[in-house]
Design an enzyme around this catalytic site. Sequence first.
Site, mmCIF file in Angstrom:
data_model
loop_
_atom_site.group_PDB
_atom_site.id
_atom_site.type_symbol
_atom_site.label_atom_id
_atom_site.label_comp_id
_atom_site.label_asym_id
_atom_site.label_seq_id
_atom_site.Cartn_x
_atom_site.Cartn_y
_atom_site.Cartn_z
ATOM 1 N N GLY A 15 0.822 -1.213 0.000
ATOM 2 C CA GLY A 15 0.000 0.000 0.000
ATOM 3 C C GLY A 15 0.852 1.258 0.000
ATOM 4 N N ILE A 93 -8.117 -0.660 5.958
ATOM 5 C CA ILE A 93 -9.081 -0.220 4.950
ATOM 6 C C ILE A 93 -10.016 0.823 5.565
ATOM 7 C CG2 ILE A 93 -9.094 -2.384 3.636
ATOM 8 C CD1 ILE A 93 -11.759 -3.081 5.138
ATOM 9 N N ASP A 96 -16.065 4.307 4.934
ATOM 10 C CA ASP A 96 -16.629 5.474 5.614
ATOM 11 C C ASP A 96 -18.132 5.606 5.396
ATOM 12 O OD1 ASP A 96 -14.027 6.002 6.321
ATOM 13 O OD2 ASP A 96 -13.803 7.781 5.066
ATOM 14 N N GLN A 149 -13.546 10.884 13.902
ATOM 15 C CA GLN A 149 -13.721 11.573 12.618
ATOM 16 C C GLN A 149 -15.146 11.351 12.132
ATOM 17 O OE1 GLN A 149 -11.953 13.639 10.595
ATOM 18 N NE2 GLN A 149 -13.658 13.589 9.155
ATOM 19 N N GLY A 151 -17.983 10.311 10.136
ATOM 20 C CA GLY A 151 -18.055 9.297 9.075
ATOM 21 C C GLY A 151 -17.156 8.093 9.287
ATOM 22 N N GLN A 152 -16.539 7.985 10.477
ATOM 23 C CA GLN A 152 -15.588 6.874 10.659
ATOM 24 C C GLN A 152 -15.733 6.174 12.012
ATOM 25 O OE1 GLN A 152 -11.529 8.333 9.714
ATOM 26 N NE2 GLN A 152 -11.691 6.940 7.988
ATOM 27 N N TYR A 155 -13.715 2.864 11.671
ATOM 28 C CA TYR A 155 -12.260 3.044 11.534
ATOM 29 C C TYR A 155 -11.649 3.612 12.822
ATOM 30 C CZ TYR A 155 -7.965 4.615 9.106
ATOM 31 O OH TYR A 155 -6.663 4.823 8.701
HETATM 32 N N1 CAA Z 1 -18.552 17.686 10.253
HETATM 33 C C1 CAA Z 1 -19.838 18.053 10.406
HETATM 34 N N2 CAA Z 1 -20.791 17.832 9.492
HETATM 35 C C2 CAA Z 1 -20.431 17.223 8.359
HETATM 36 C C3 CAA Z 1 -19.106 16.791 8.132
HETATM 37 C C4 CAA Z 1 -18.158 17.075 9.121
HETATM 38 N N3 CAA Z 1 -16.862 16.711 8.983
HETATM 39 N N4 CAA Z 1 -19.072 16.194 6.924
HETATM 40 C C5 CAA Z 1 -20.323 16.213 6.422
HETATM 41 N N5 CAA Z 1 -21.131 16.848 7.280
HETATM 42 C C6 CAA Z 1 -22.558 17.089 7.135
HETATM 43 C C7 CAA Z 1 -22.939 17.533 5.731
HETATM 44 O O1 CAA Z 1 -22.768 18.914 5.594
HETATM 45 C C8 CAA Z 1 -24.400 17.105 5.676
HETATM 46 O O2 CAA Z 1 -25.174 18.000 6.441
HETATM 47 P P1 CAA Z 1 -26.738 18.281 6.089
HETATM 48 O O3 CAA Z 1 -27.408 16.924 6.141
HETATM 49 O O4 CAA Z 1 -27.146 19.207 7.158
HETATM 50 O O5 CAA Z 1 -26.701 18.867 4.721
HETATM 51 C C9 CAA Z 1 -24.373 15.793 6.417
HETATM 52 O O6 CAA Z 1 -23.254 15.861 7.311
HETATM 53 C C10 CAA Z 1 -24.174 14.622 5.482
HETATM 54 O O7 CAA Z 1 -24.425 13.465 6.205
HETATM 55 P P2 CAA Z 1 -24.605 12.079 5.461
HETATM 56 O O8 CAA Z 1 -24.823 11.000 6.446
HETATM 57 O O9 CAA Z 1 -25.603 12.216 4.352
HETATM 58 O O10 CAA Z 1 -23.142 11.882 4.867
HETATM 59 P P3 CAA Z 1 -22.679 11.619 3.393
HETATM 60 O O11 CAA Z 1 -23.239 10.326 2.948
HETATM 61 O O12 CAA Z 1 -22.873 12.814 2.564
HETATM 62 O O13 CAA Z 1 -21.084 11.453 3.538
HETATM 63 C C11 CAA Z 1 -19.043 10.885 4.623
HETATM 64 C C12 CAA Z 1 -20.469 11.378 4.778
HETATM 65 C C13 CAA Z 1 -18.966 9.632 3.743
HETATM 66 C C14 CAA Z 1 -18.538 10.527 5.964
HETATM 67 C C15 CAA Z 1 -18.201 11.981 3.983
HETATM 68 O O14 CAA Z 1 -18.364 13.157 4.722
HETATM 69 C C16 CAA Z 1 -16.695 11.636 3.981
HETATM 70 O O15 CAA Z 1 -16.232 10.870 3.169
HETATM 71 N N6 CAA Z 1 -15.971 12.223 4.915
HETATM 72 C C17 CAA Z 1 -14.520 11.983 5.051
HETATM 73 C C18 CAA Z 1 -14.256 11.036 6.178
HETATM 74 C C19 CAA Z 1 -12.785 10.964 6.374
HETATM 75 O O16 CAA Z 1 -12.124 11.922 6.777
HETATM 76 N N7 CAA Z 1 -12.204 9.816 6.118
HETATM 77 C C20 CAA Z 1 -10.789 9.674 6.268
HETATM 78 C C21 CAA Z 1 -10.335 8.721 5.226
HETATM 79 S S1 CAA Z 1 -8.565 8.679 5.168
HETATM 80 C C22 CAA Z 1 -8.145 7.820 6.496
HETATM 81 O O17 CAA Z 1 -8.920 7.291 7.213
HETATM 82 C C23 CAA Z 1 -6.652 7.716 6.750
HETATM 83 C C24 CAA Z 1 -6.337 8.224 8.064
HETATM 84 O O18 CAA Z 1 -6.018 7.438 8.928
HETATM 85 C C25 CAA Z 1 -6.324 9.677 8.313
#
Ligand code: CAA
Length: 248
Positions: A15, A93, A96, A149, A151-152, A155
Site C-alpha cells: 500500500g 481499509i 466510511d 472523525q 463518518g468513521q 475506523y
Molecule cells: N462535520 C460536520 N458535518 C459534516 C461533516 C463534518 N466533517 N461532513 C459532512 N457533514 C454534514 C454535511 O454537511 C451534511 O449536512 P446536512 O445533512 O445538514 O446537509 C451531512 O453531514 C451529510 O451526512 P450524510 O450522512 O448524508 O453523509 P454523506 O453520505 O454525505 O457522507 C461521509 C459522509 C462519507 C462521511 C463523507 O463526509 C466523507 O467521506 N468524509 C470523510 C471522512 C474521512 O475523513 N475519512 C478519512 C479517510 S482517510 C483515512 O482514514 C486515513 C487516516 O487514517 C487519516
Amino acid sequence: MTNQAPVAWVTGGTGGIGSAICRSLAADGYQVVAGYHNPEKAKKWLEAQKADGYDNIVLSGIDLTDYDACVAGVKEISEAHGPVSVLVNCAGITRDGTMKKMTPEQWHEVIDTNLNSVFNTCRSVIEGMLENGYGRIINISSINGRKGQFGQVNYAAAKAGMHGLTMSLAQETATKGITVNTVSPGYIATDMINNIPEKVREAIRETIPVKRYGTPEEIARLVTFLADKQSGFITGANVDINGGQFMG
Ligand code: CAA
C-alpha cells in the site's frame, strides 16, 4: 534455511504507506516480507521494487483476518527467512459512512481488517520473539483513532483499539527485549486520501497547520527509527505524526 538479515514483516506492505516502510527497512538491511491482498497488484509492485534495486523484499499473501492462516504464514516465513524480528501492522481499509447509514458489514469488515488482524499477527509472532528475547512491533494507527472523525465510527474504533492492544502488550513484554509502539499518522498523500470526496478532502487539508498532507516516506522514517535496536527504551508509546493537526 535461515538468512543473516533480520526479518521484518510489513502487513499492507504494497500500500501507500506500507511501500515506503518496506523500502526504508530494506535499505536498513532487513529481509522484508511485504504482505499484500491483491496478487496482481503485488506482482507488479515487487517488479517495481526490484527495478529500483530492492532485492531483499519478498511477498506474502496471508489473509490477516484468519488466525490459522497467520500462524501458518509466520511458520512459513520463519522457515524460509528466519524468525520475525520486526512486525509492522500497516494493513488497513476504510468503509466510511455516518452511523445512520453504516451497514453491519462495513463495521465488521473494518474491525476485522484493521483490528482483529493485529491480534492475529501479534499472537503469531509473539512466542518466537519471546524465545529470541528480541522484537519490535509497530502498529500503524491513525489520527482518527485519537480524535474521532465524522463518518468513521468503524475506523476510529479499530484504530483506537489498536493502541489499547499496544499498551497492554508493551507491559507484557517490557522485560523480554520486545518493544510495542503505535504510530498515528495524520492525512498522508496516498490512494486512501484520494478516495475522500474532493470537497471534504480540501476542507480537511485546511485544518492541518503545516498546510499539506504528509508523505509516506515521513512515516517510514519514524517506523524505521522505532524498529532500530537502539530504540529499546521506547515502548507502549503512541507517536503522532500529523503536521500538527491533532496535539494531545
Ligand atoms: N462535520 C460536520 N458535518 C459534516 C461533516 C463534518 N466533517 N461532513 C459532512 N457533514 C454534514 C454535511 O454537511 C451534511 O449536512 P446536512 O445533512 O445538514 O446537509 C451531512 O453531514 C451529510 O451526512 P450524510 O450522512 O448524508 O453523509 P454523506 O453520505 O454525505 O457522507 C461521509 C459522509 C462519507 C462521511 C463523507 O463526509 C466523507 O467521506 N468524509 C470523510 C471522512 C474521512 O475523513 N475519512 C478519512 C479517510 S482517510 C483515512 O482514514 C486515513 C487516516 O487514517 C487519516
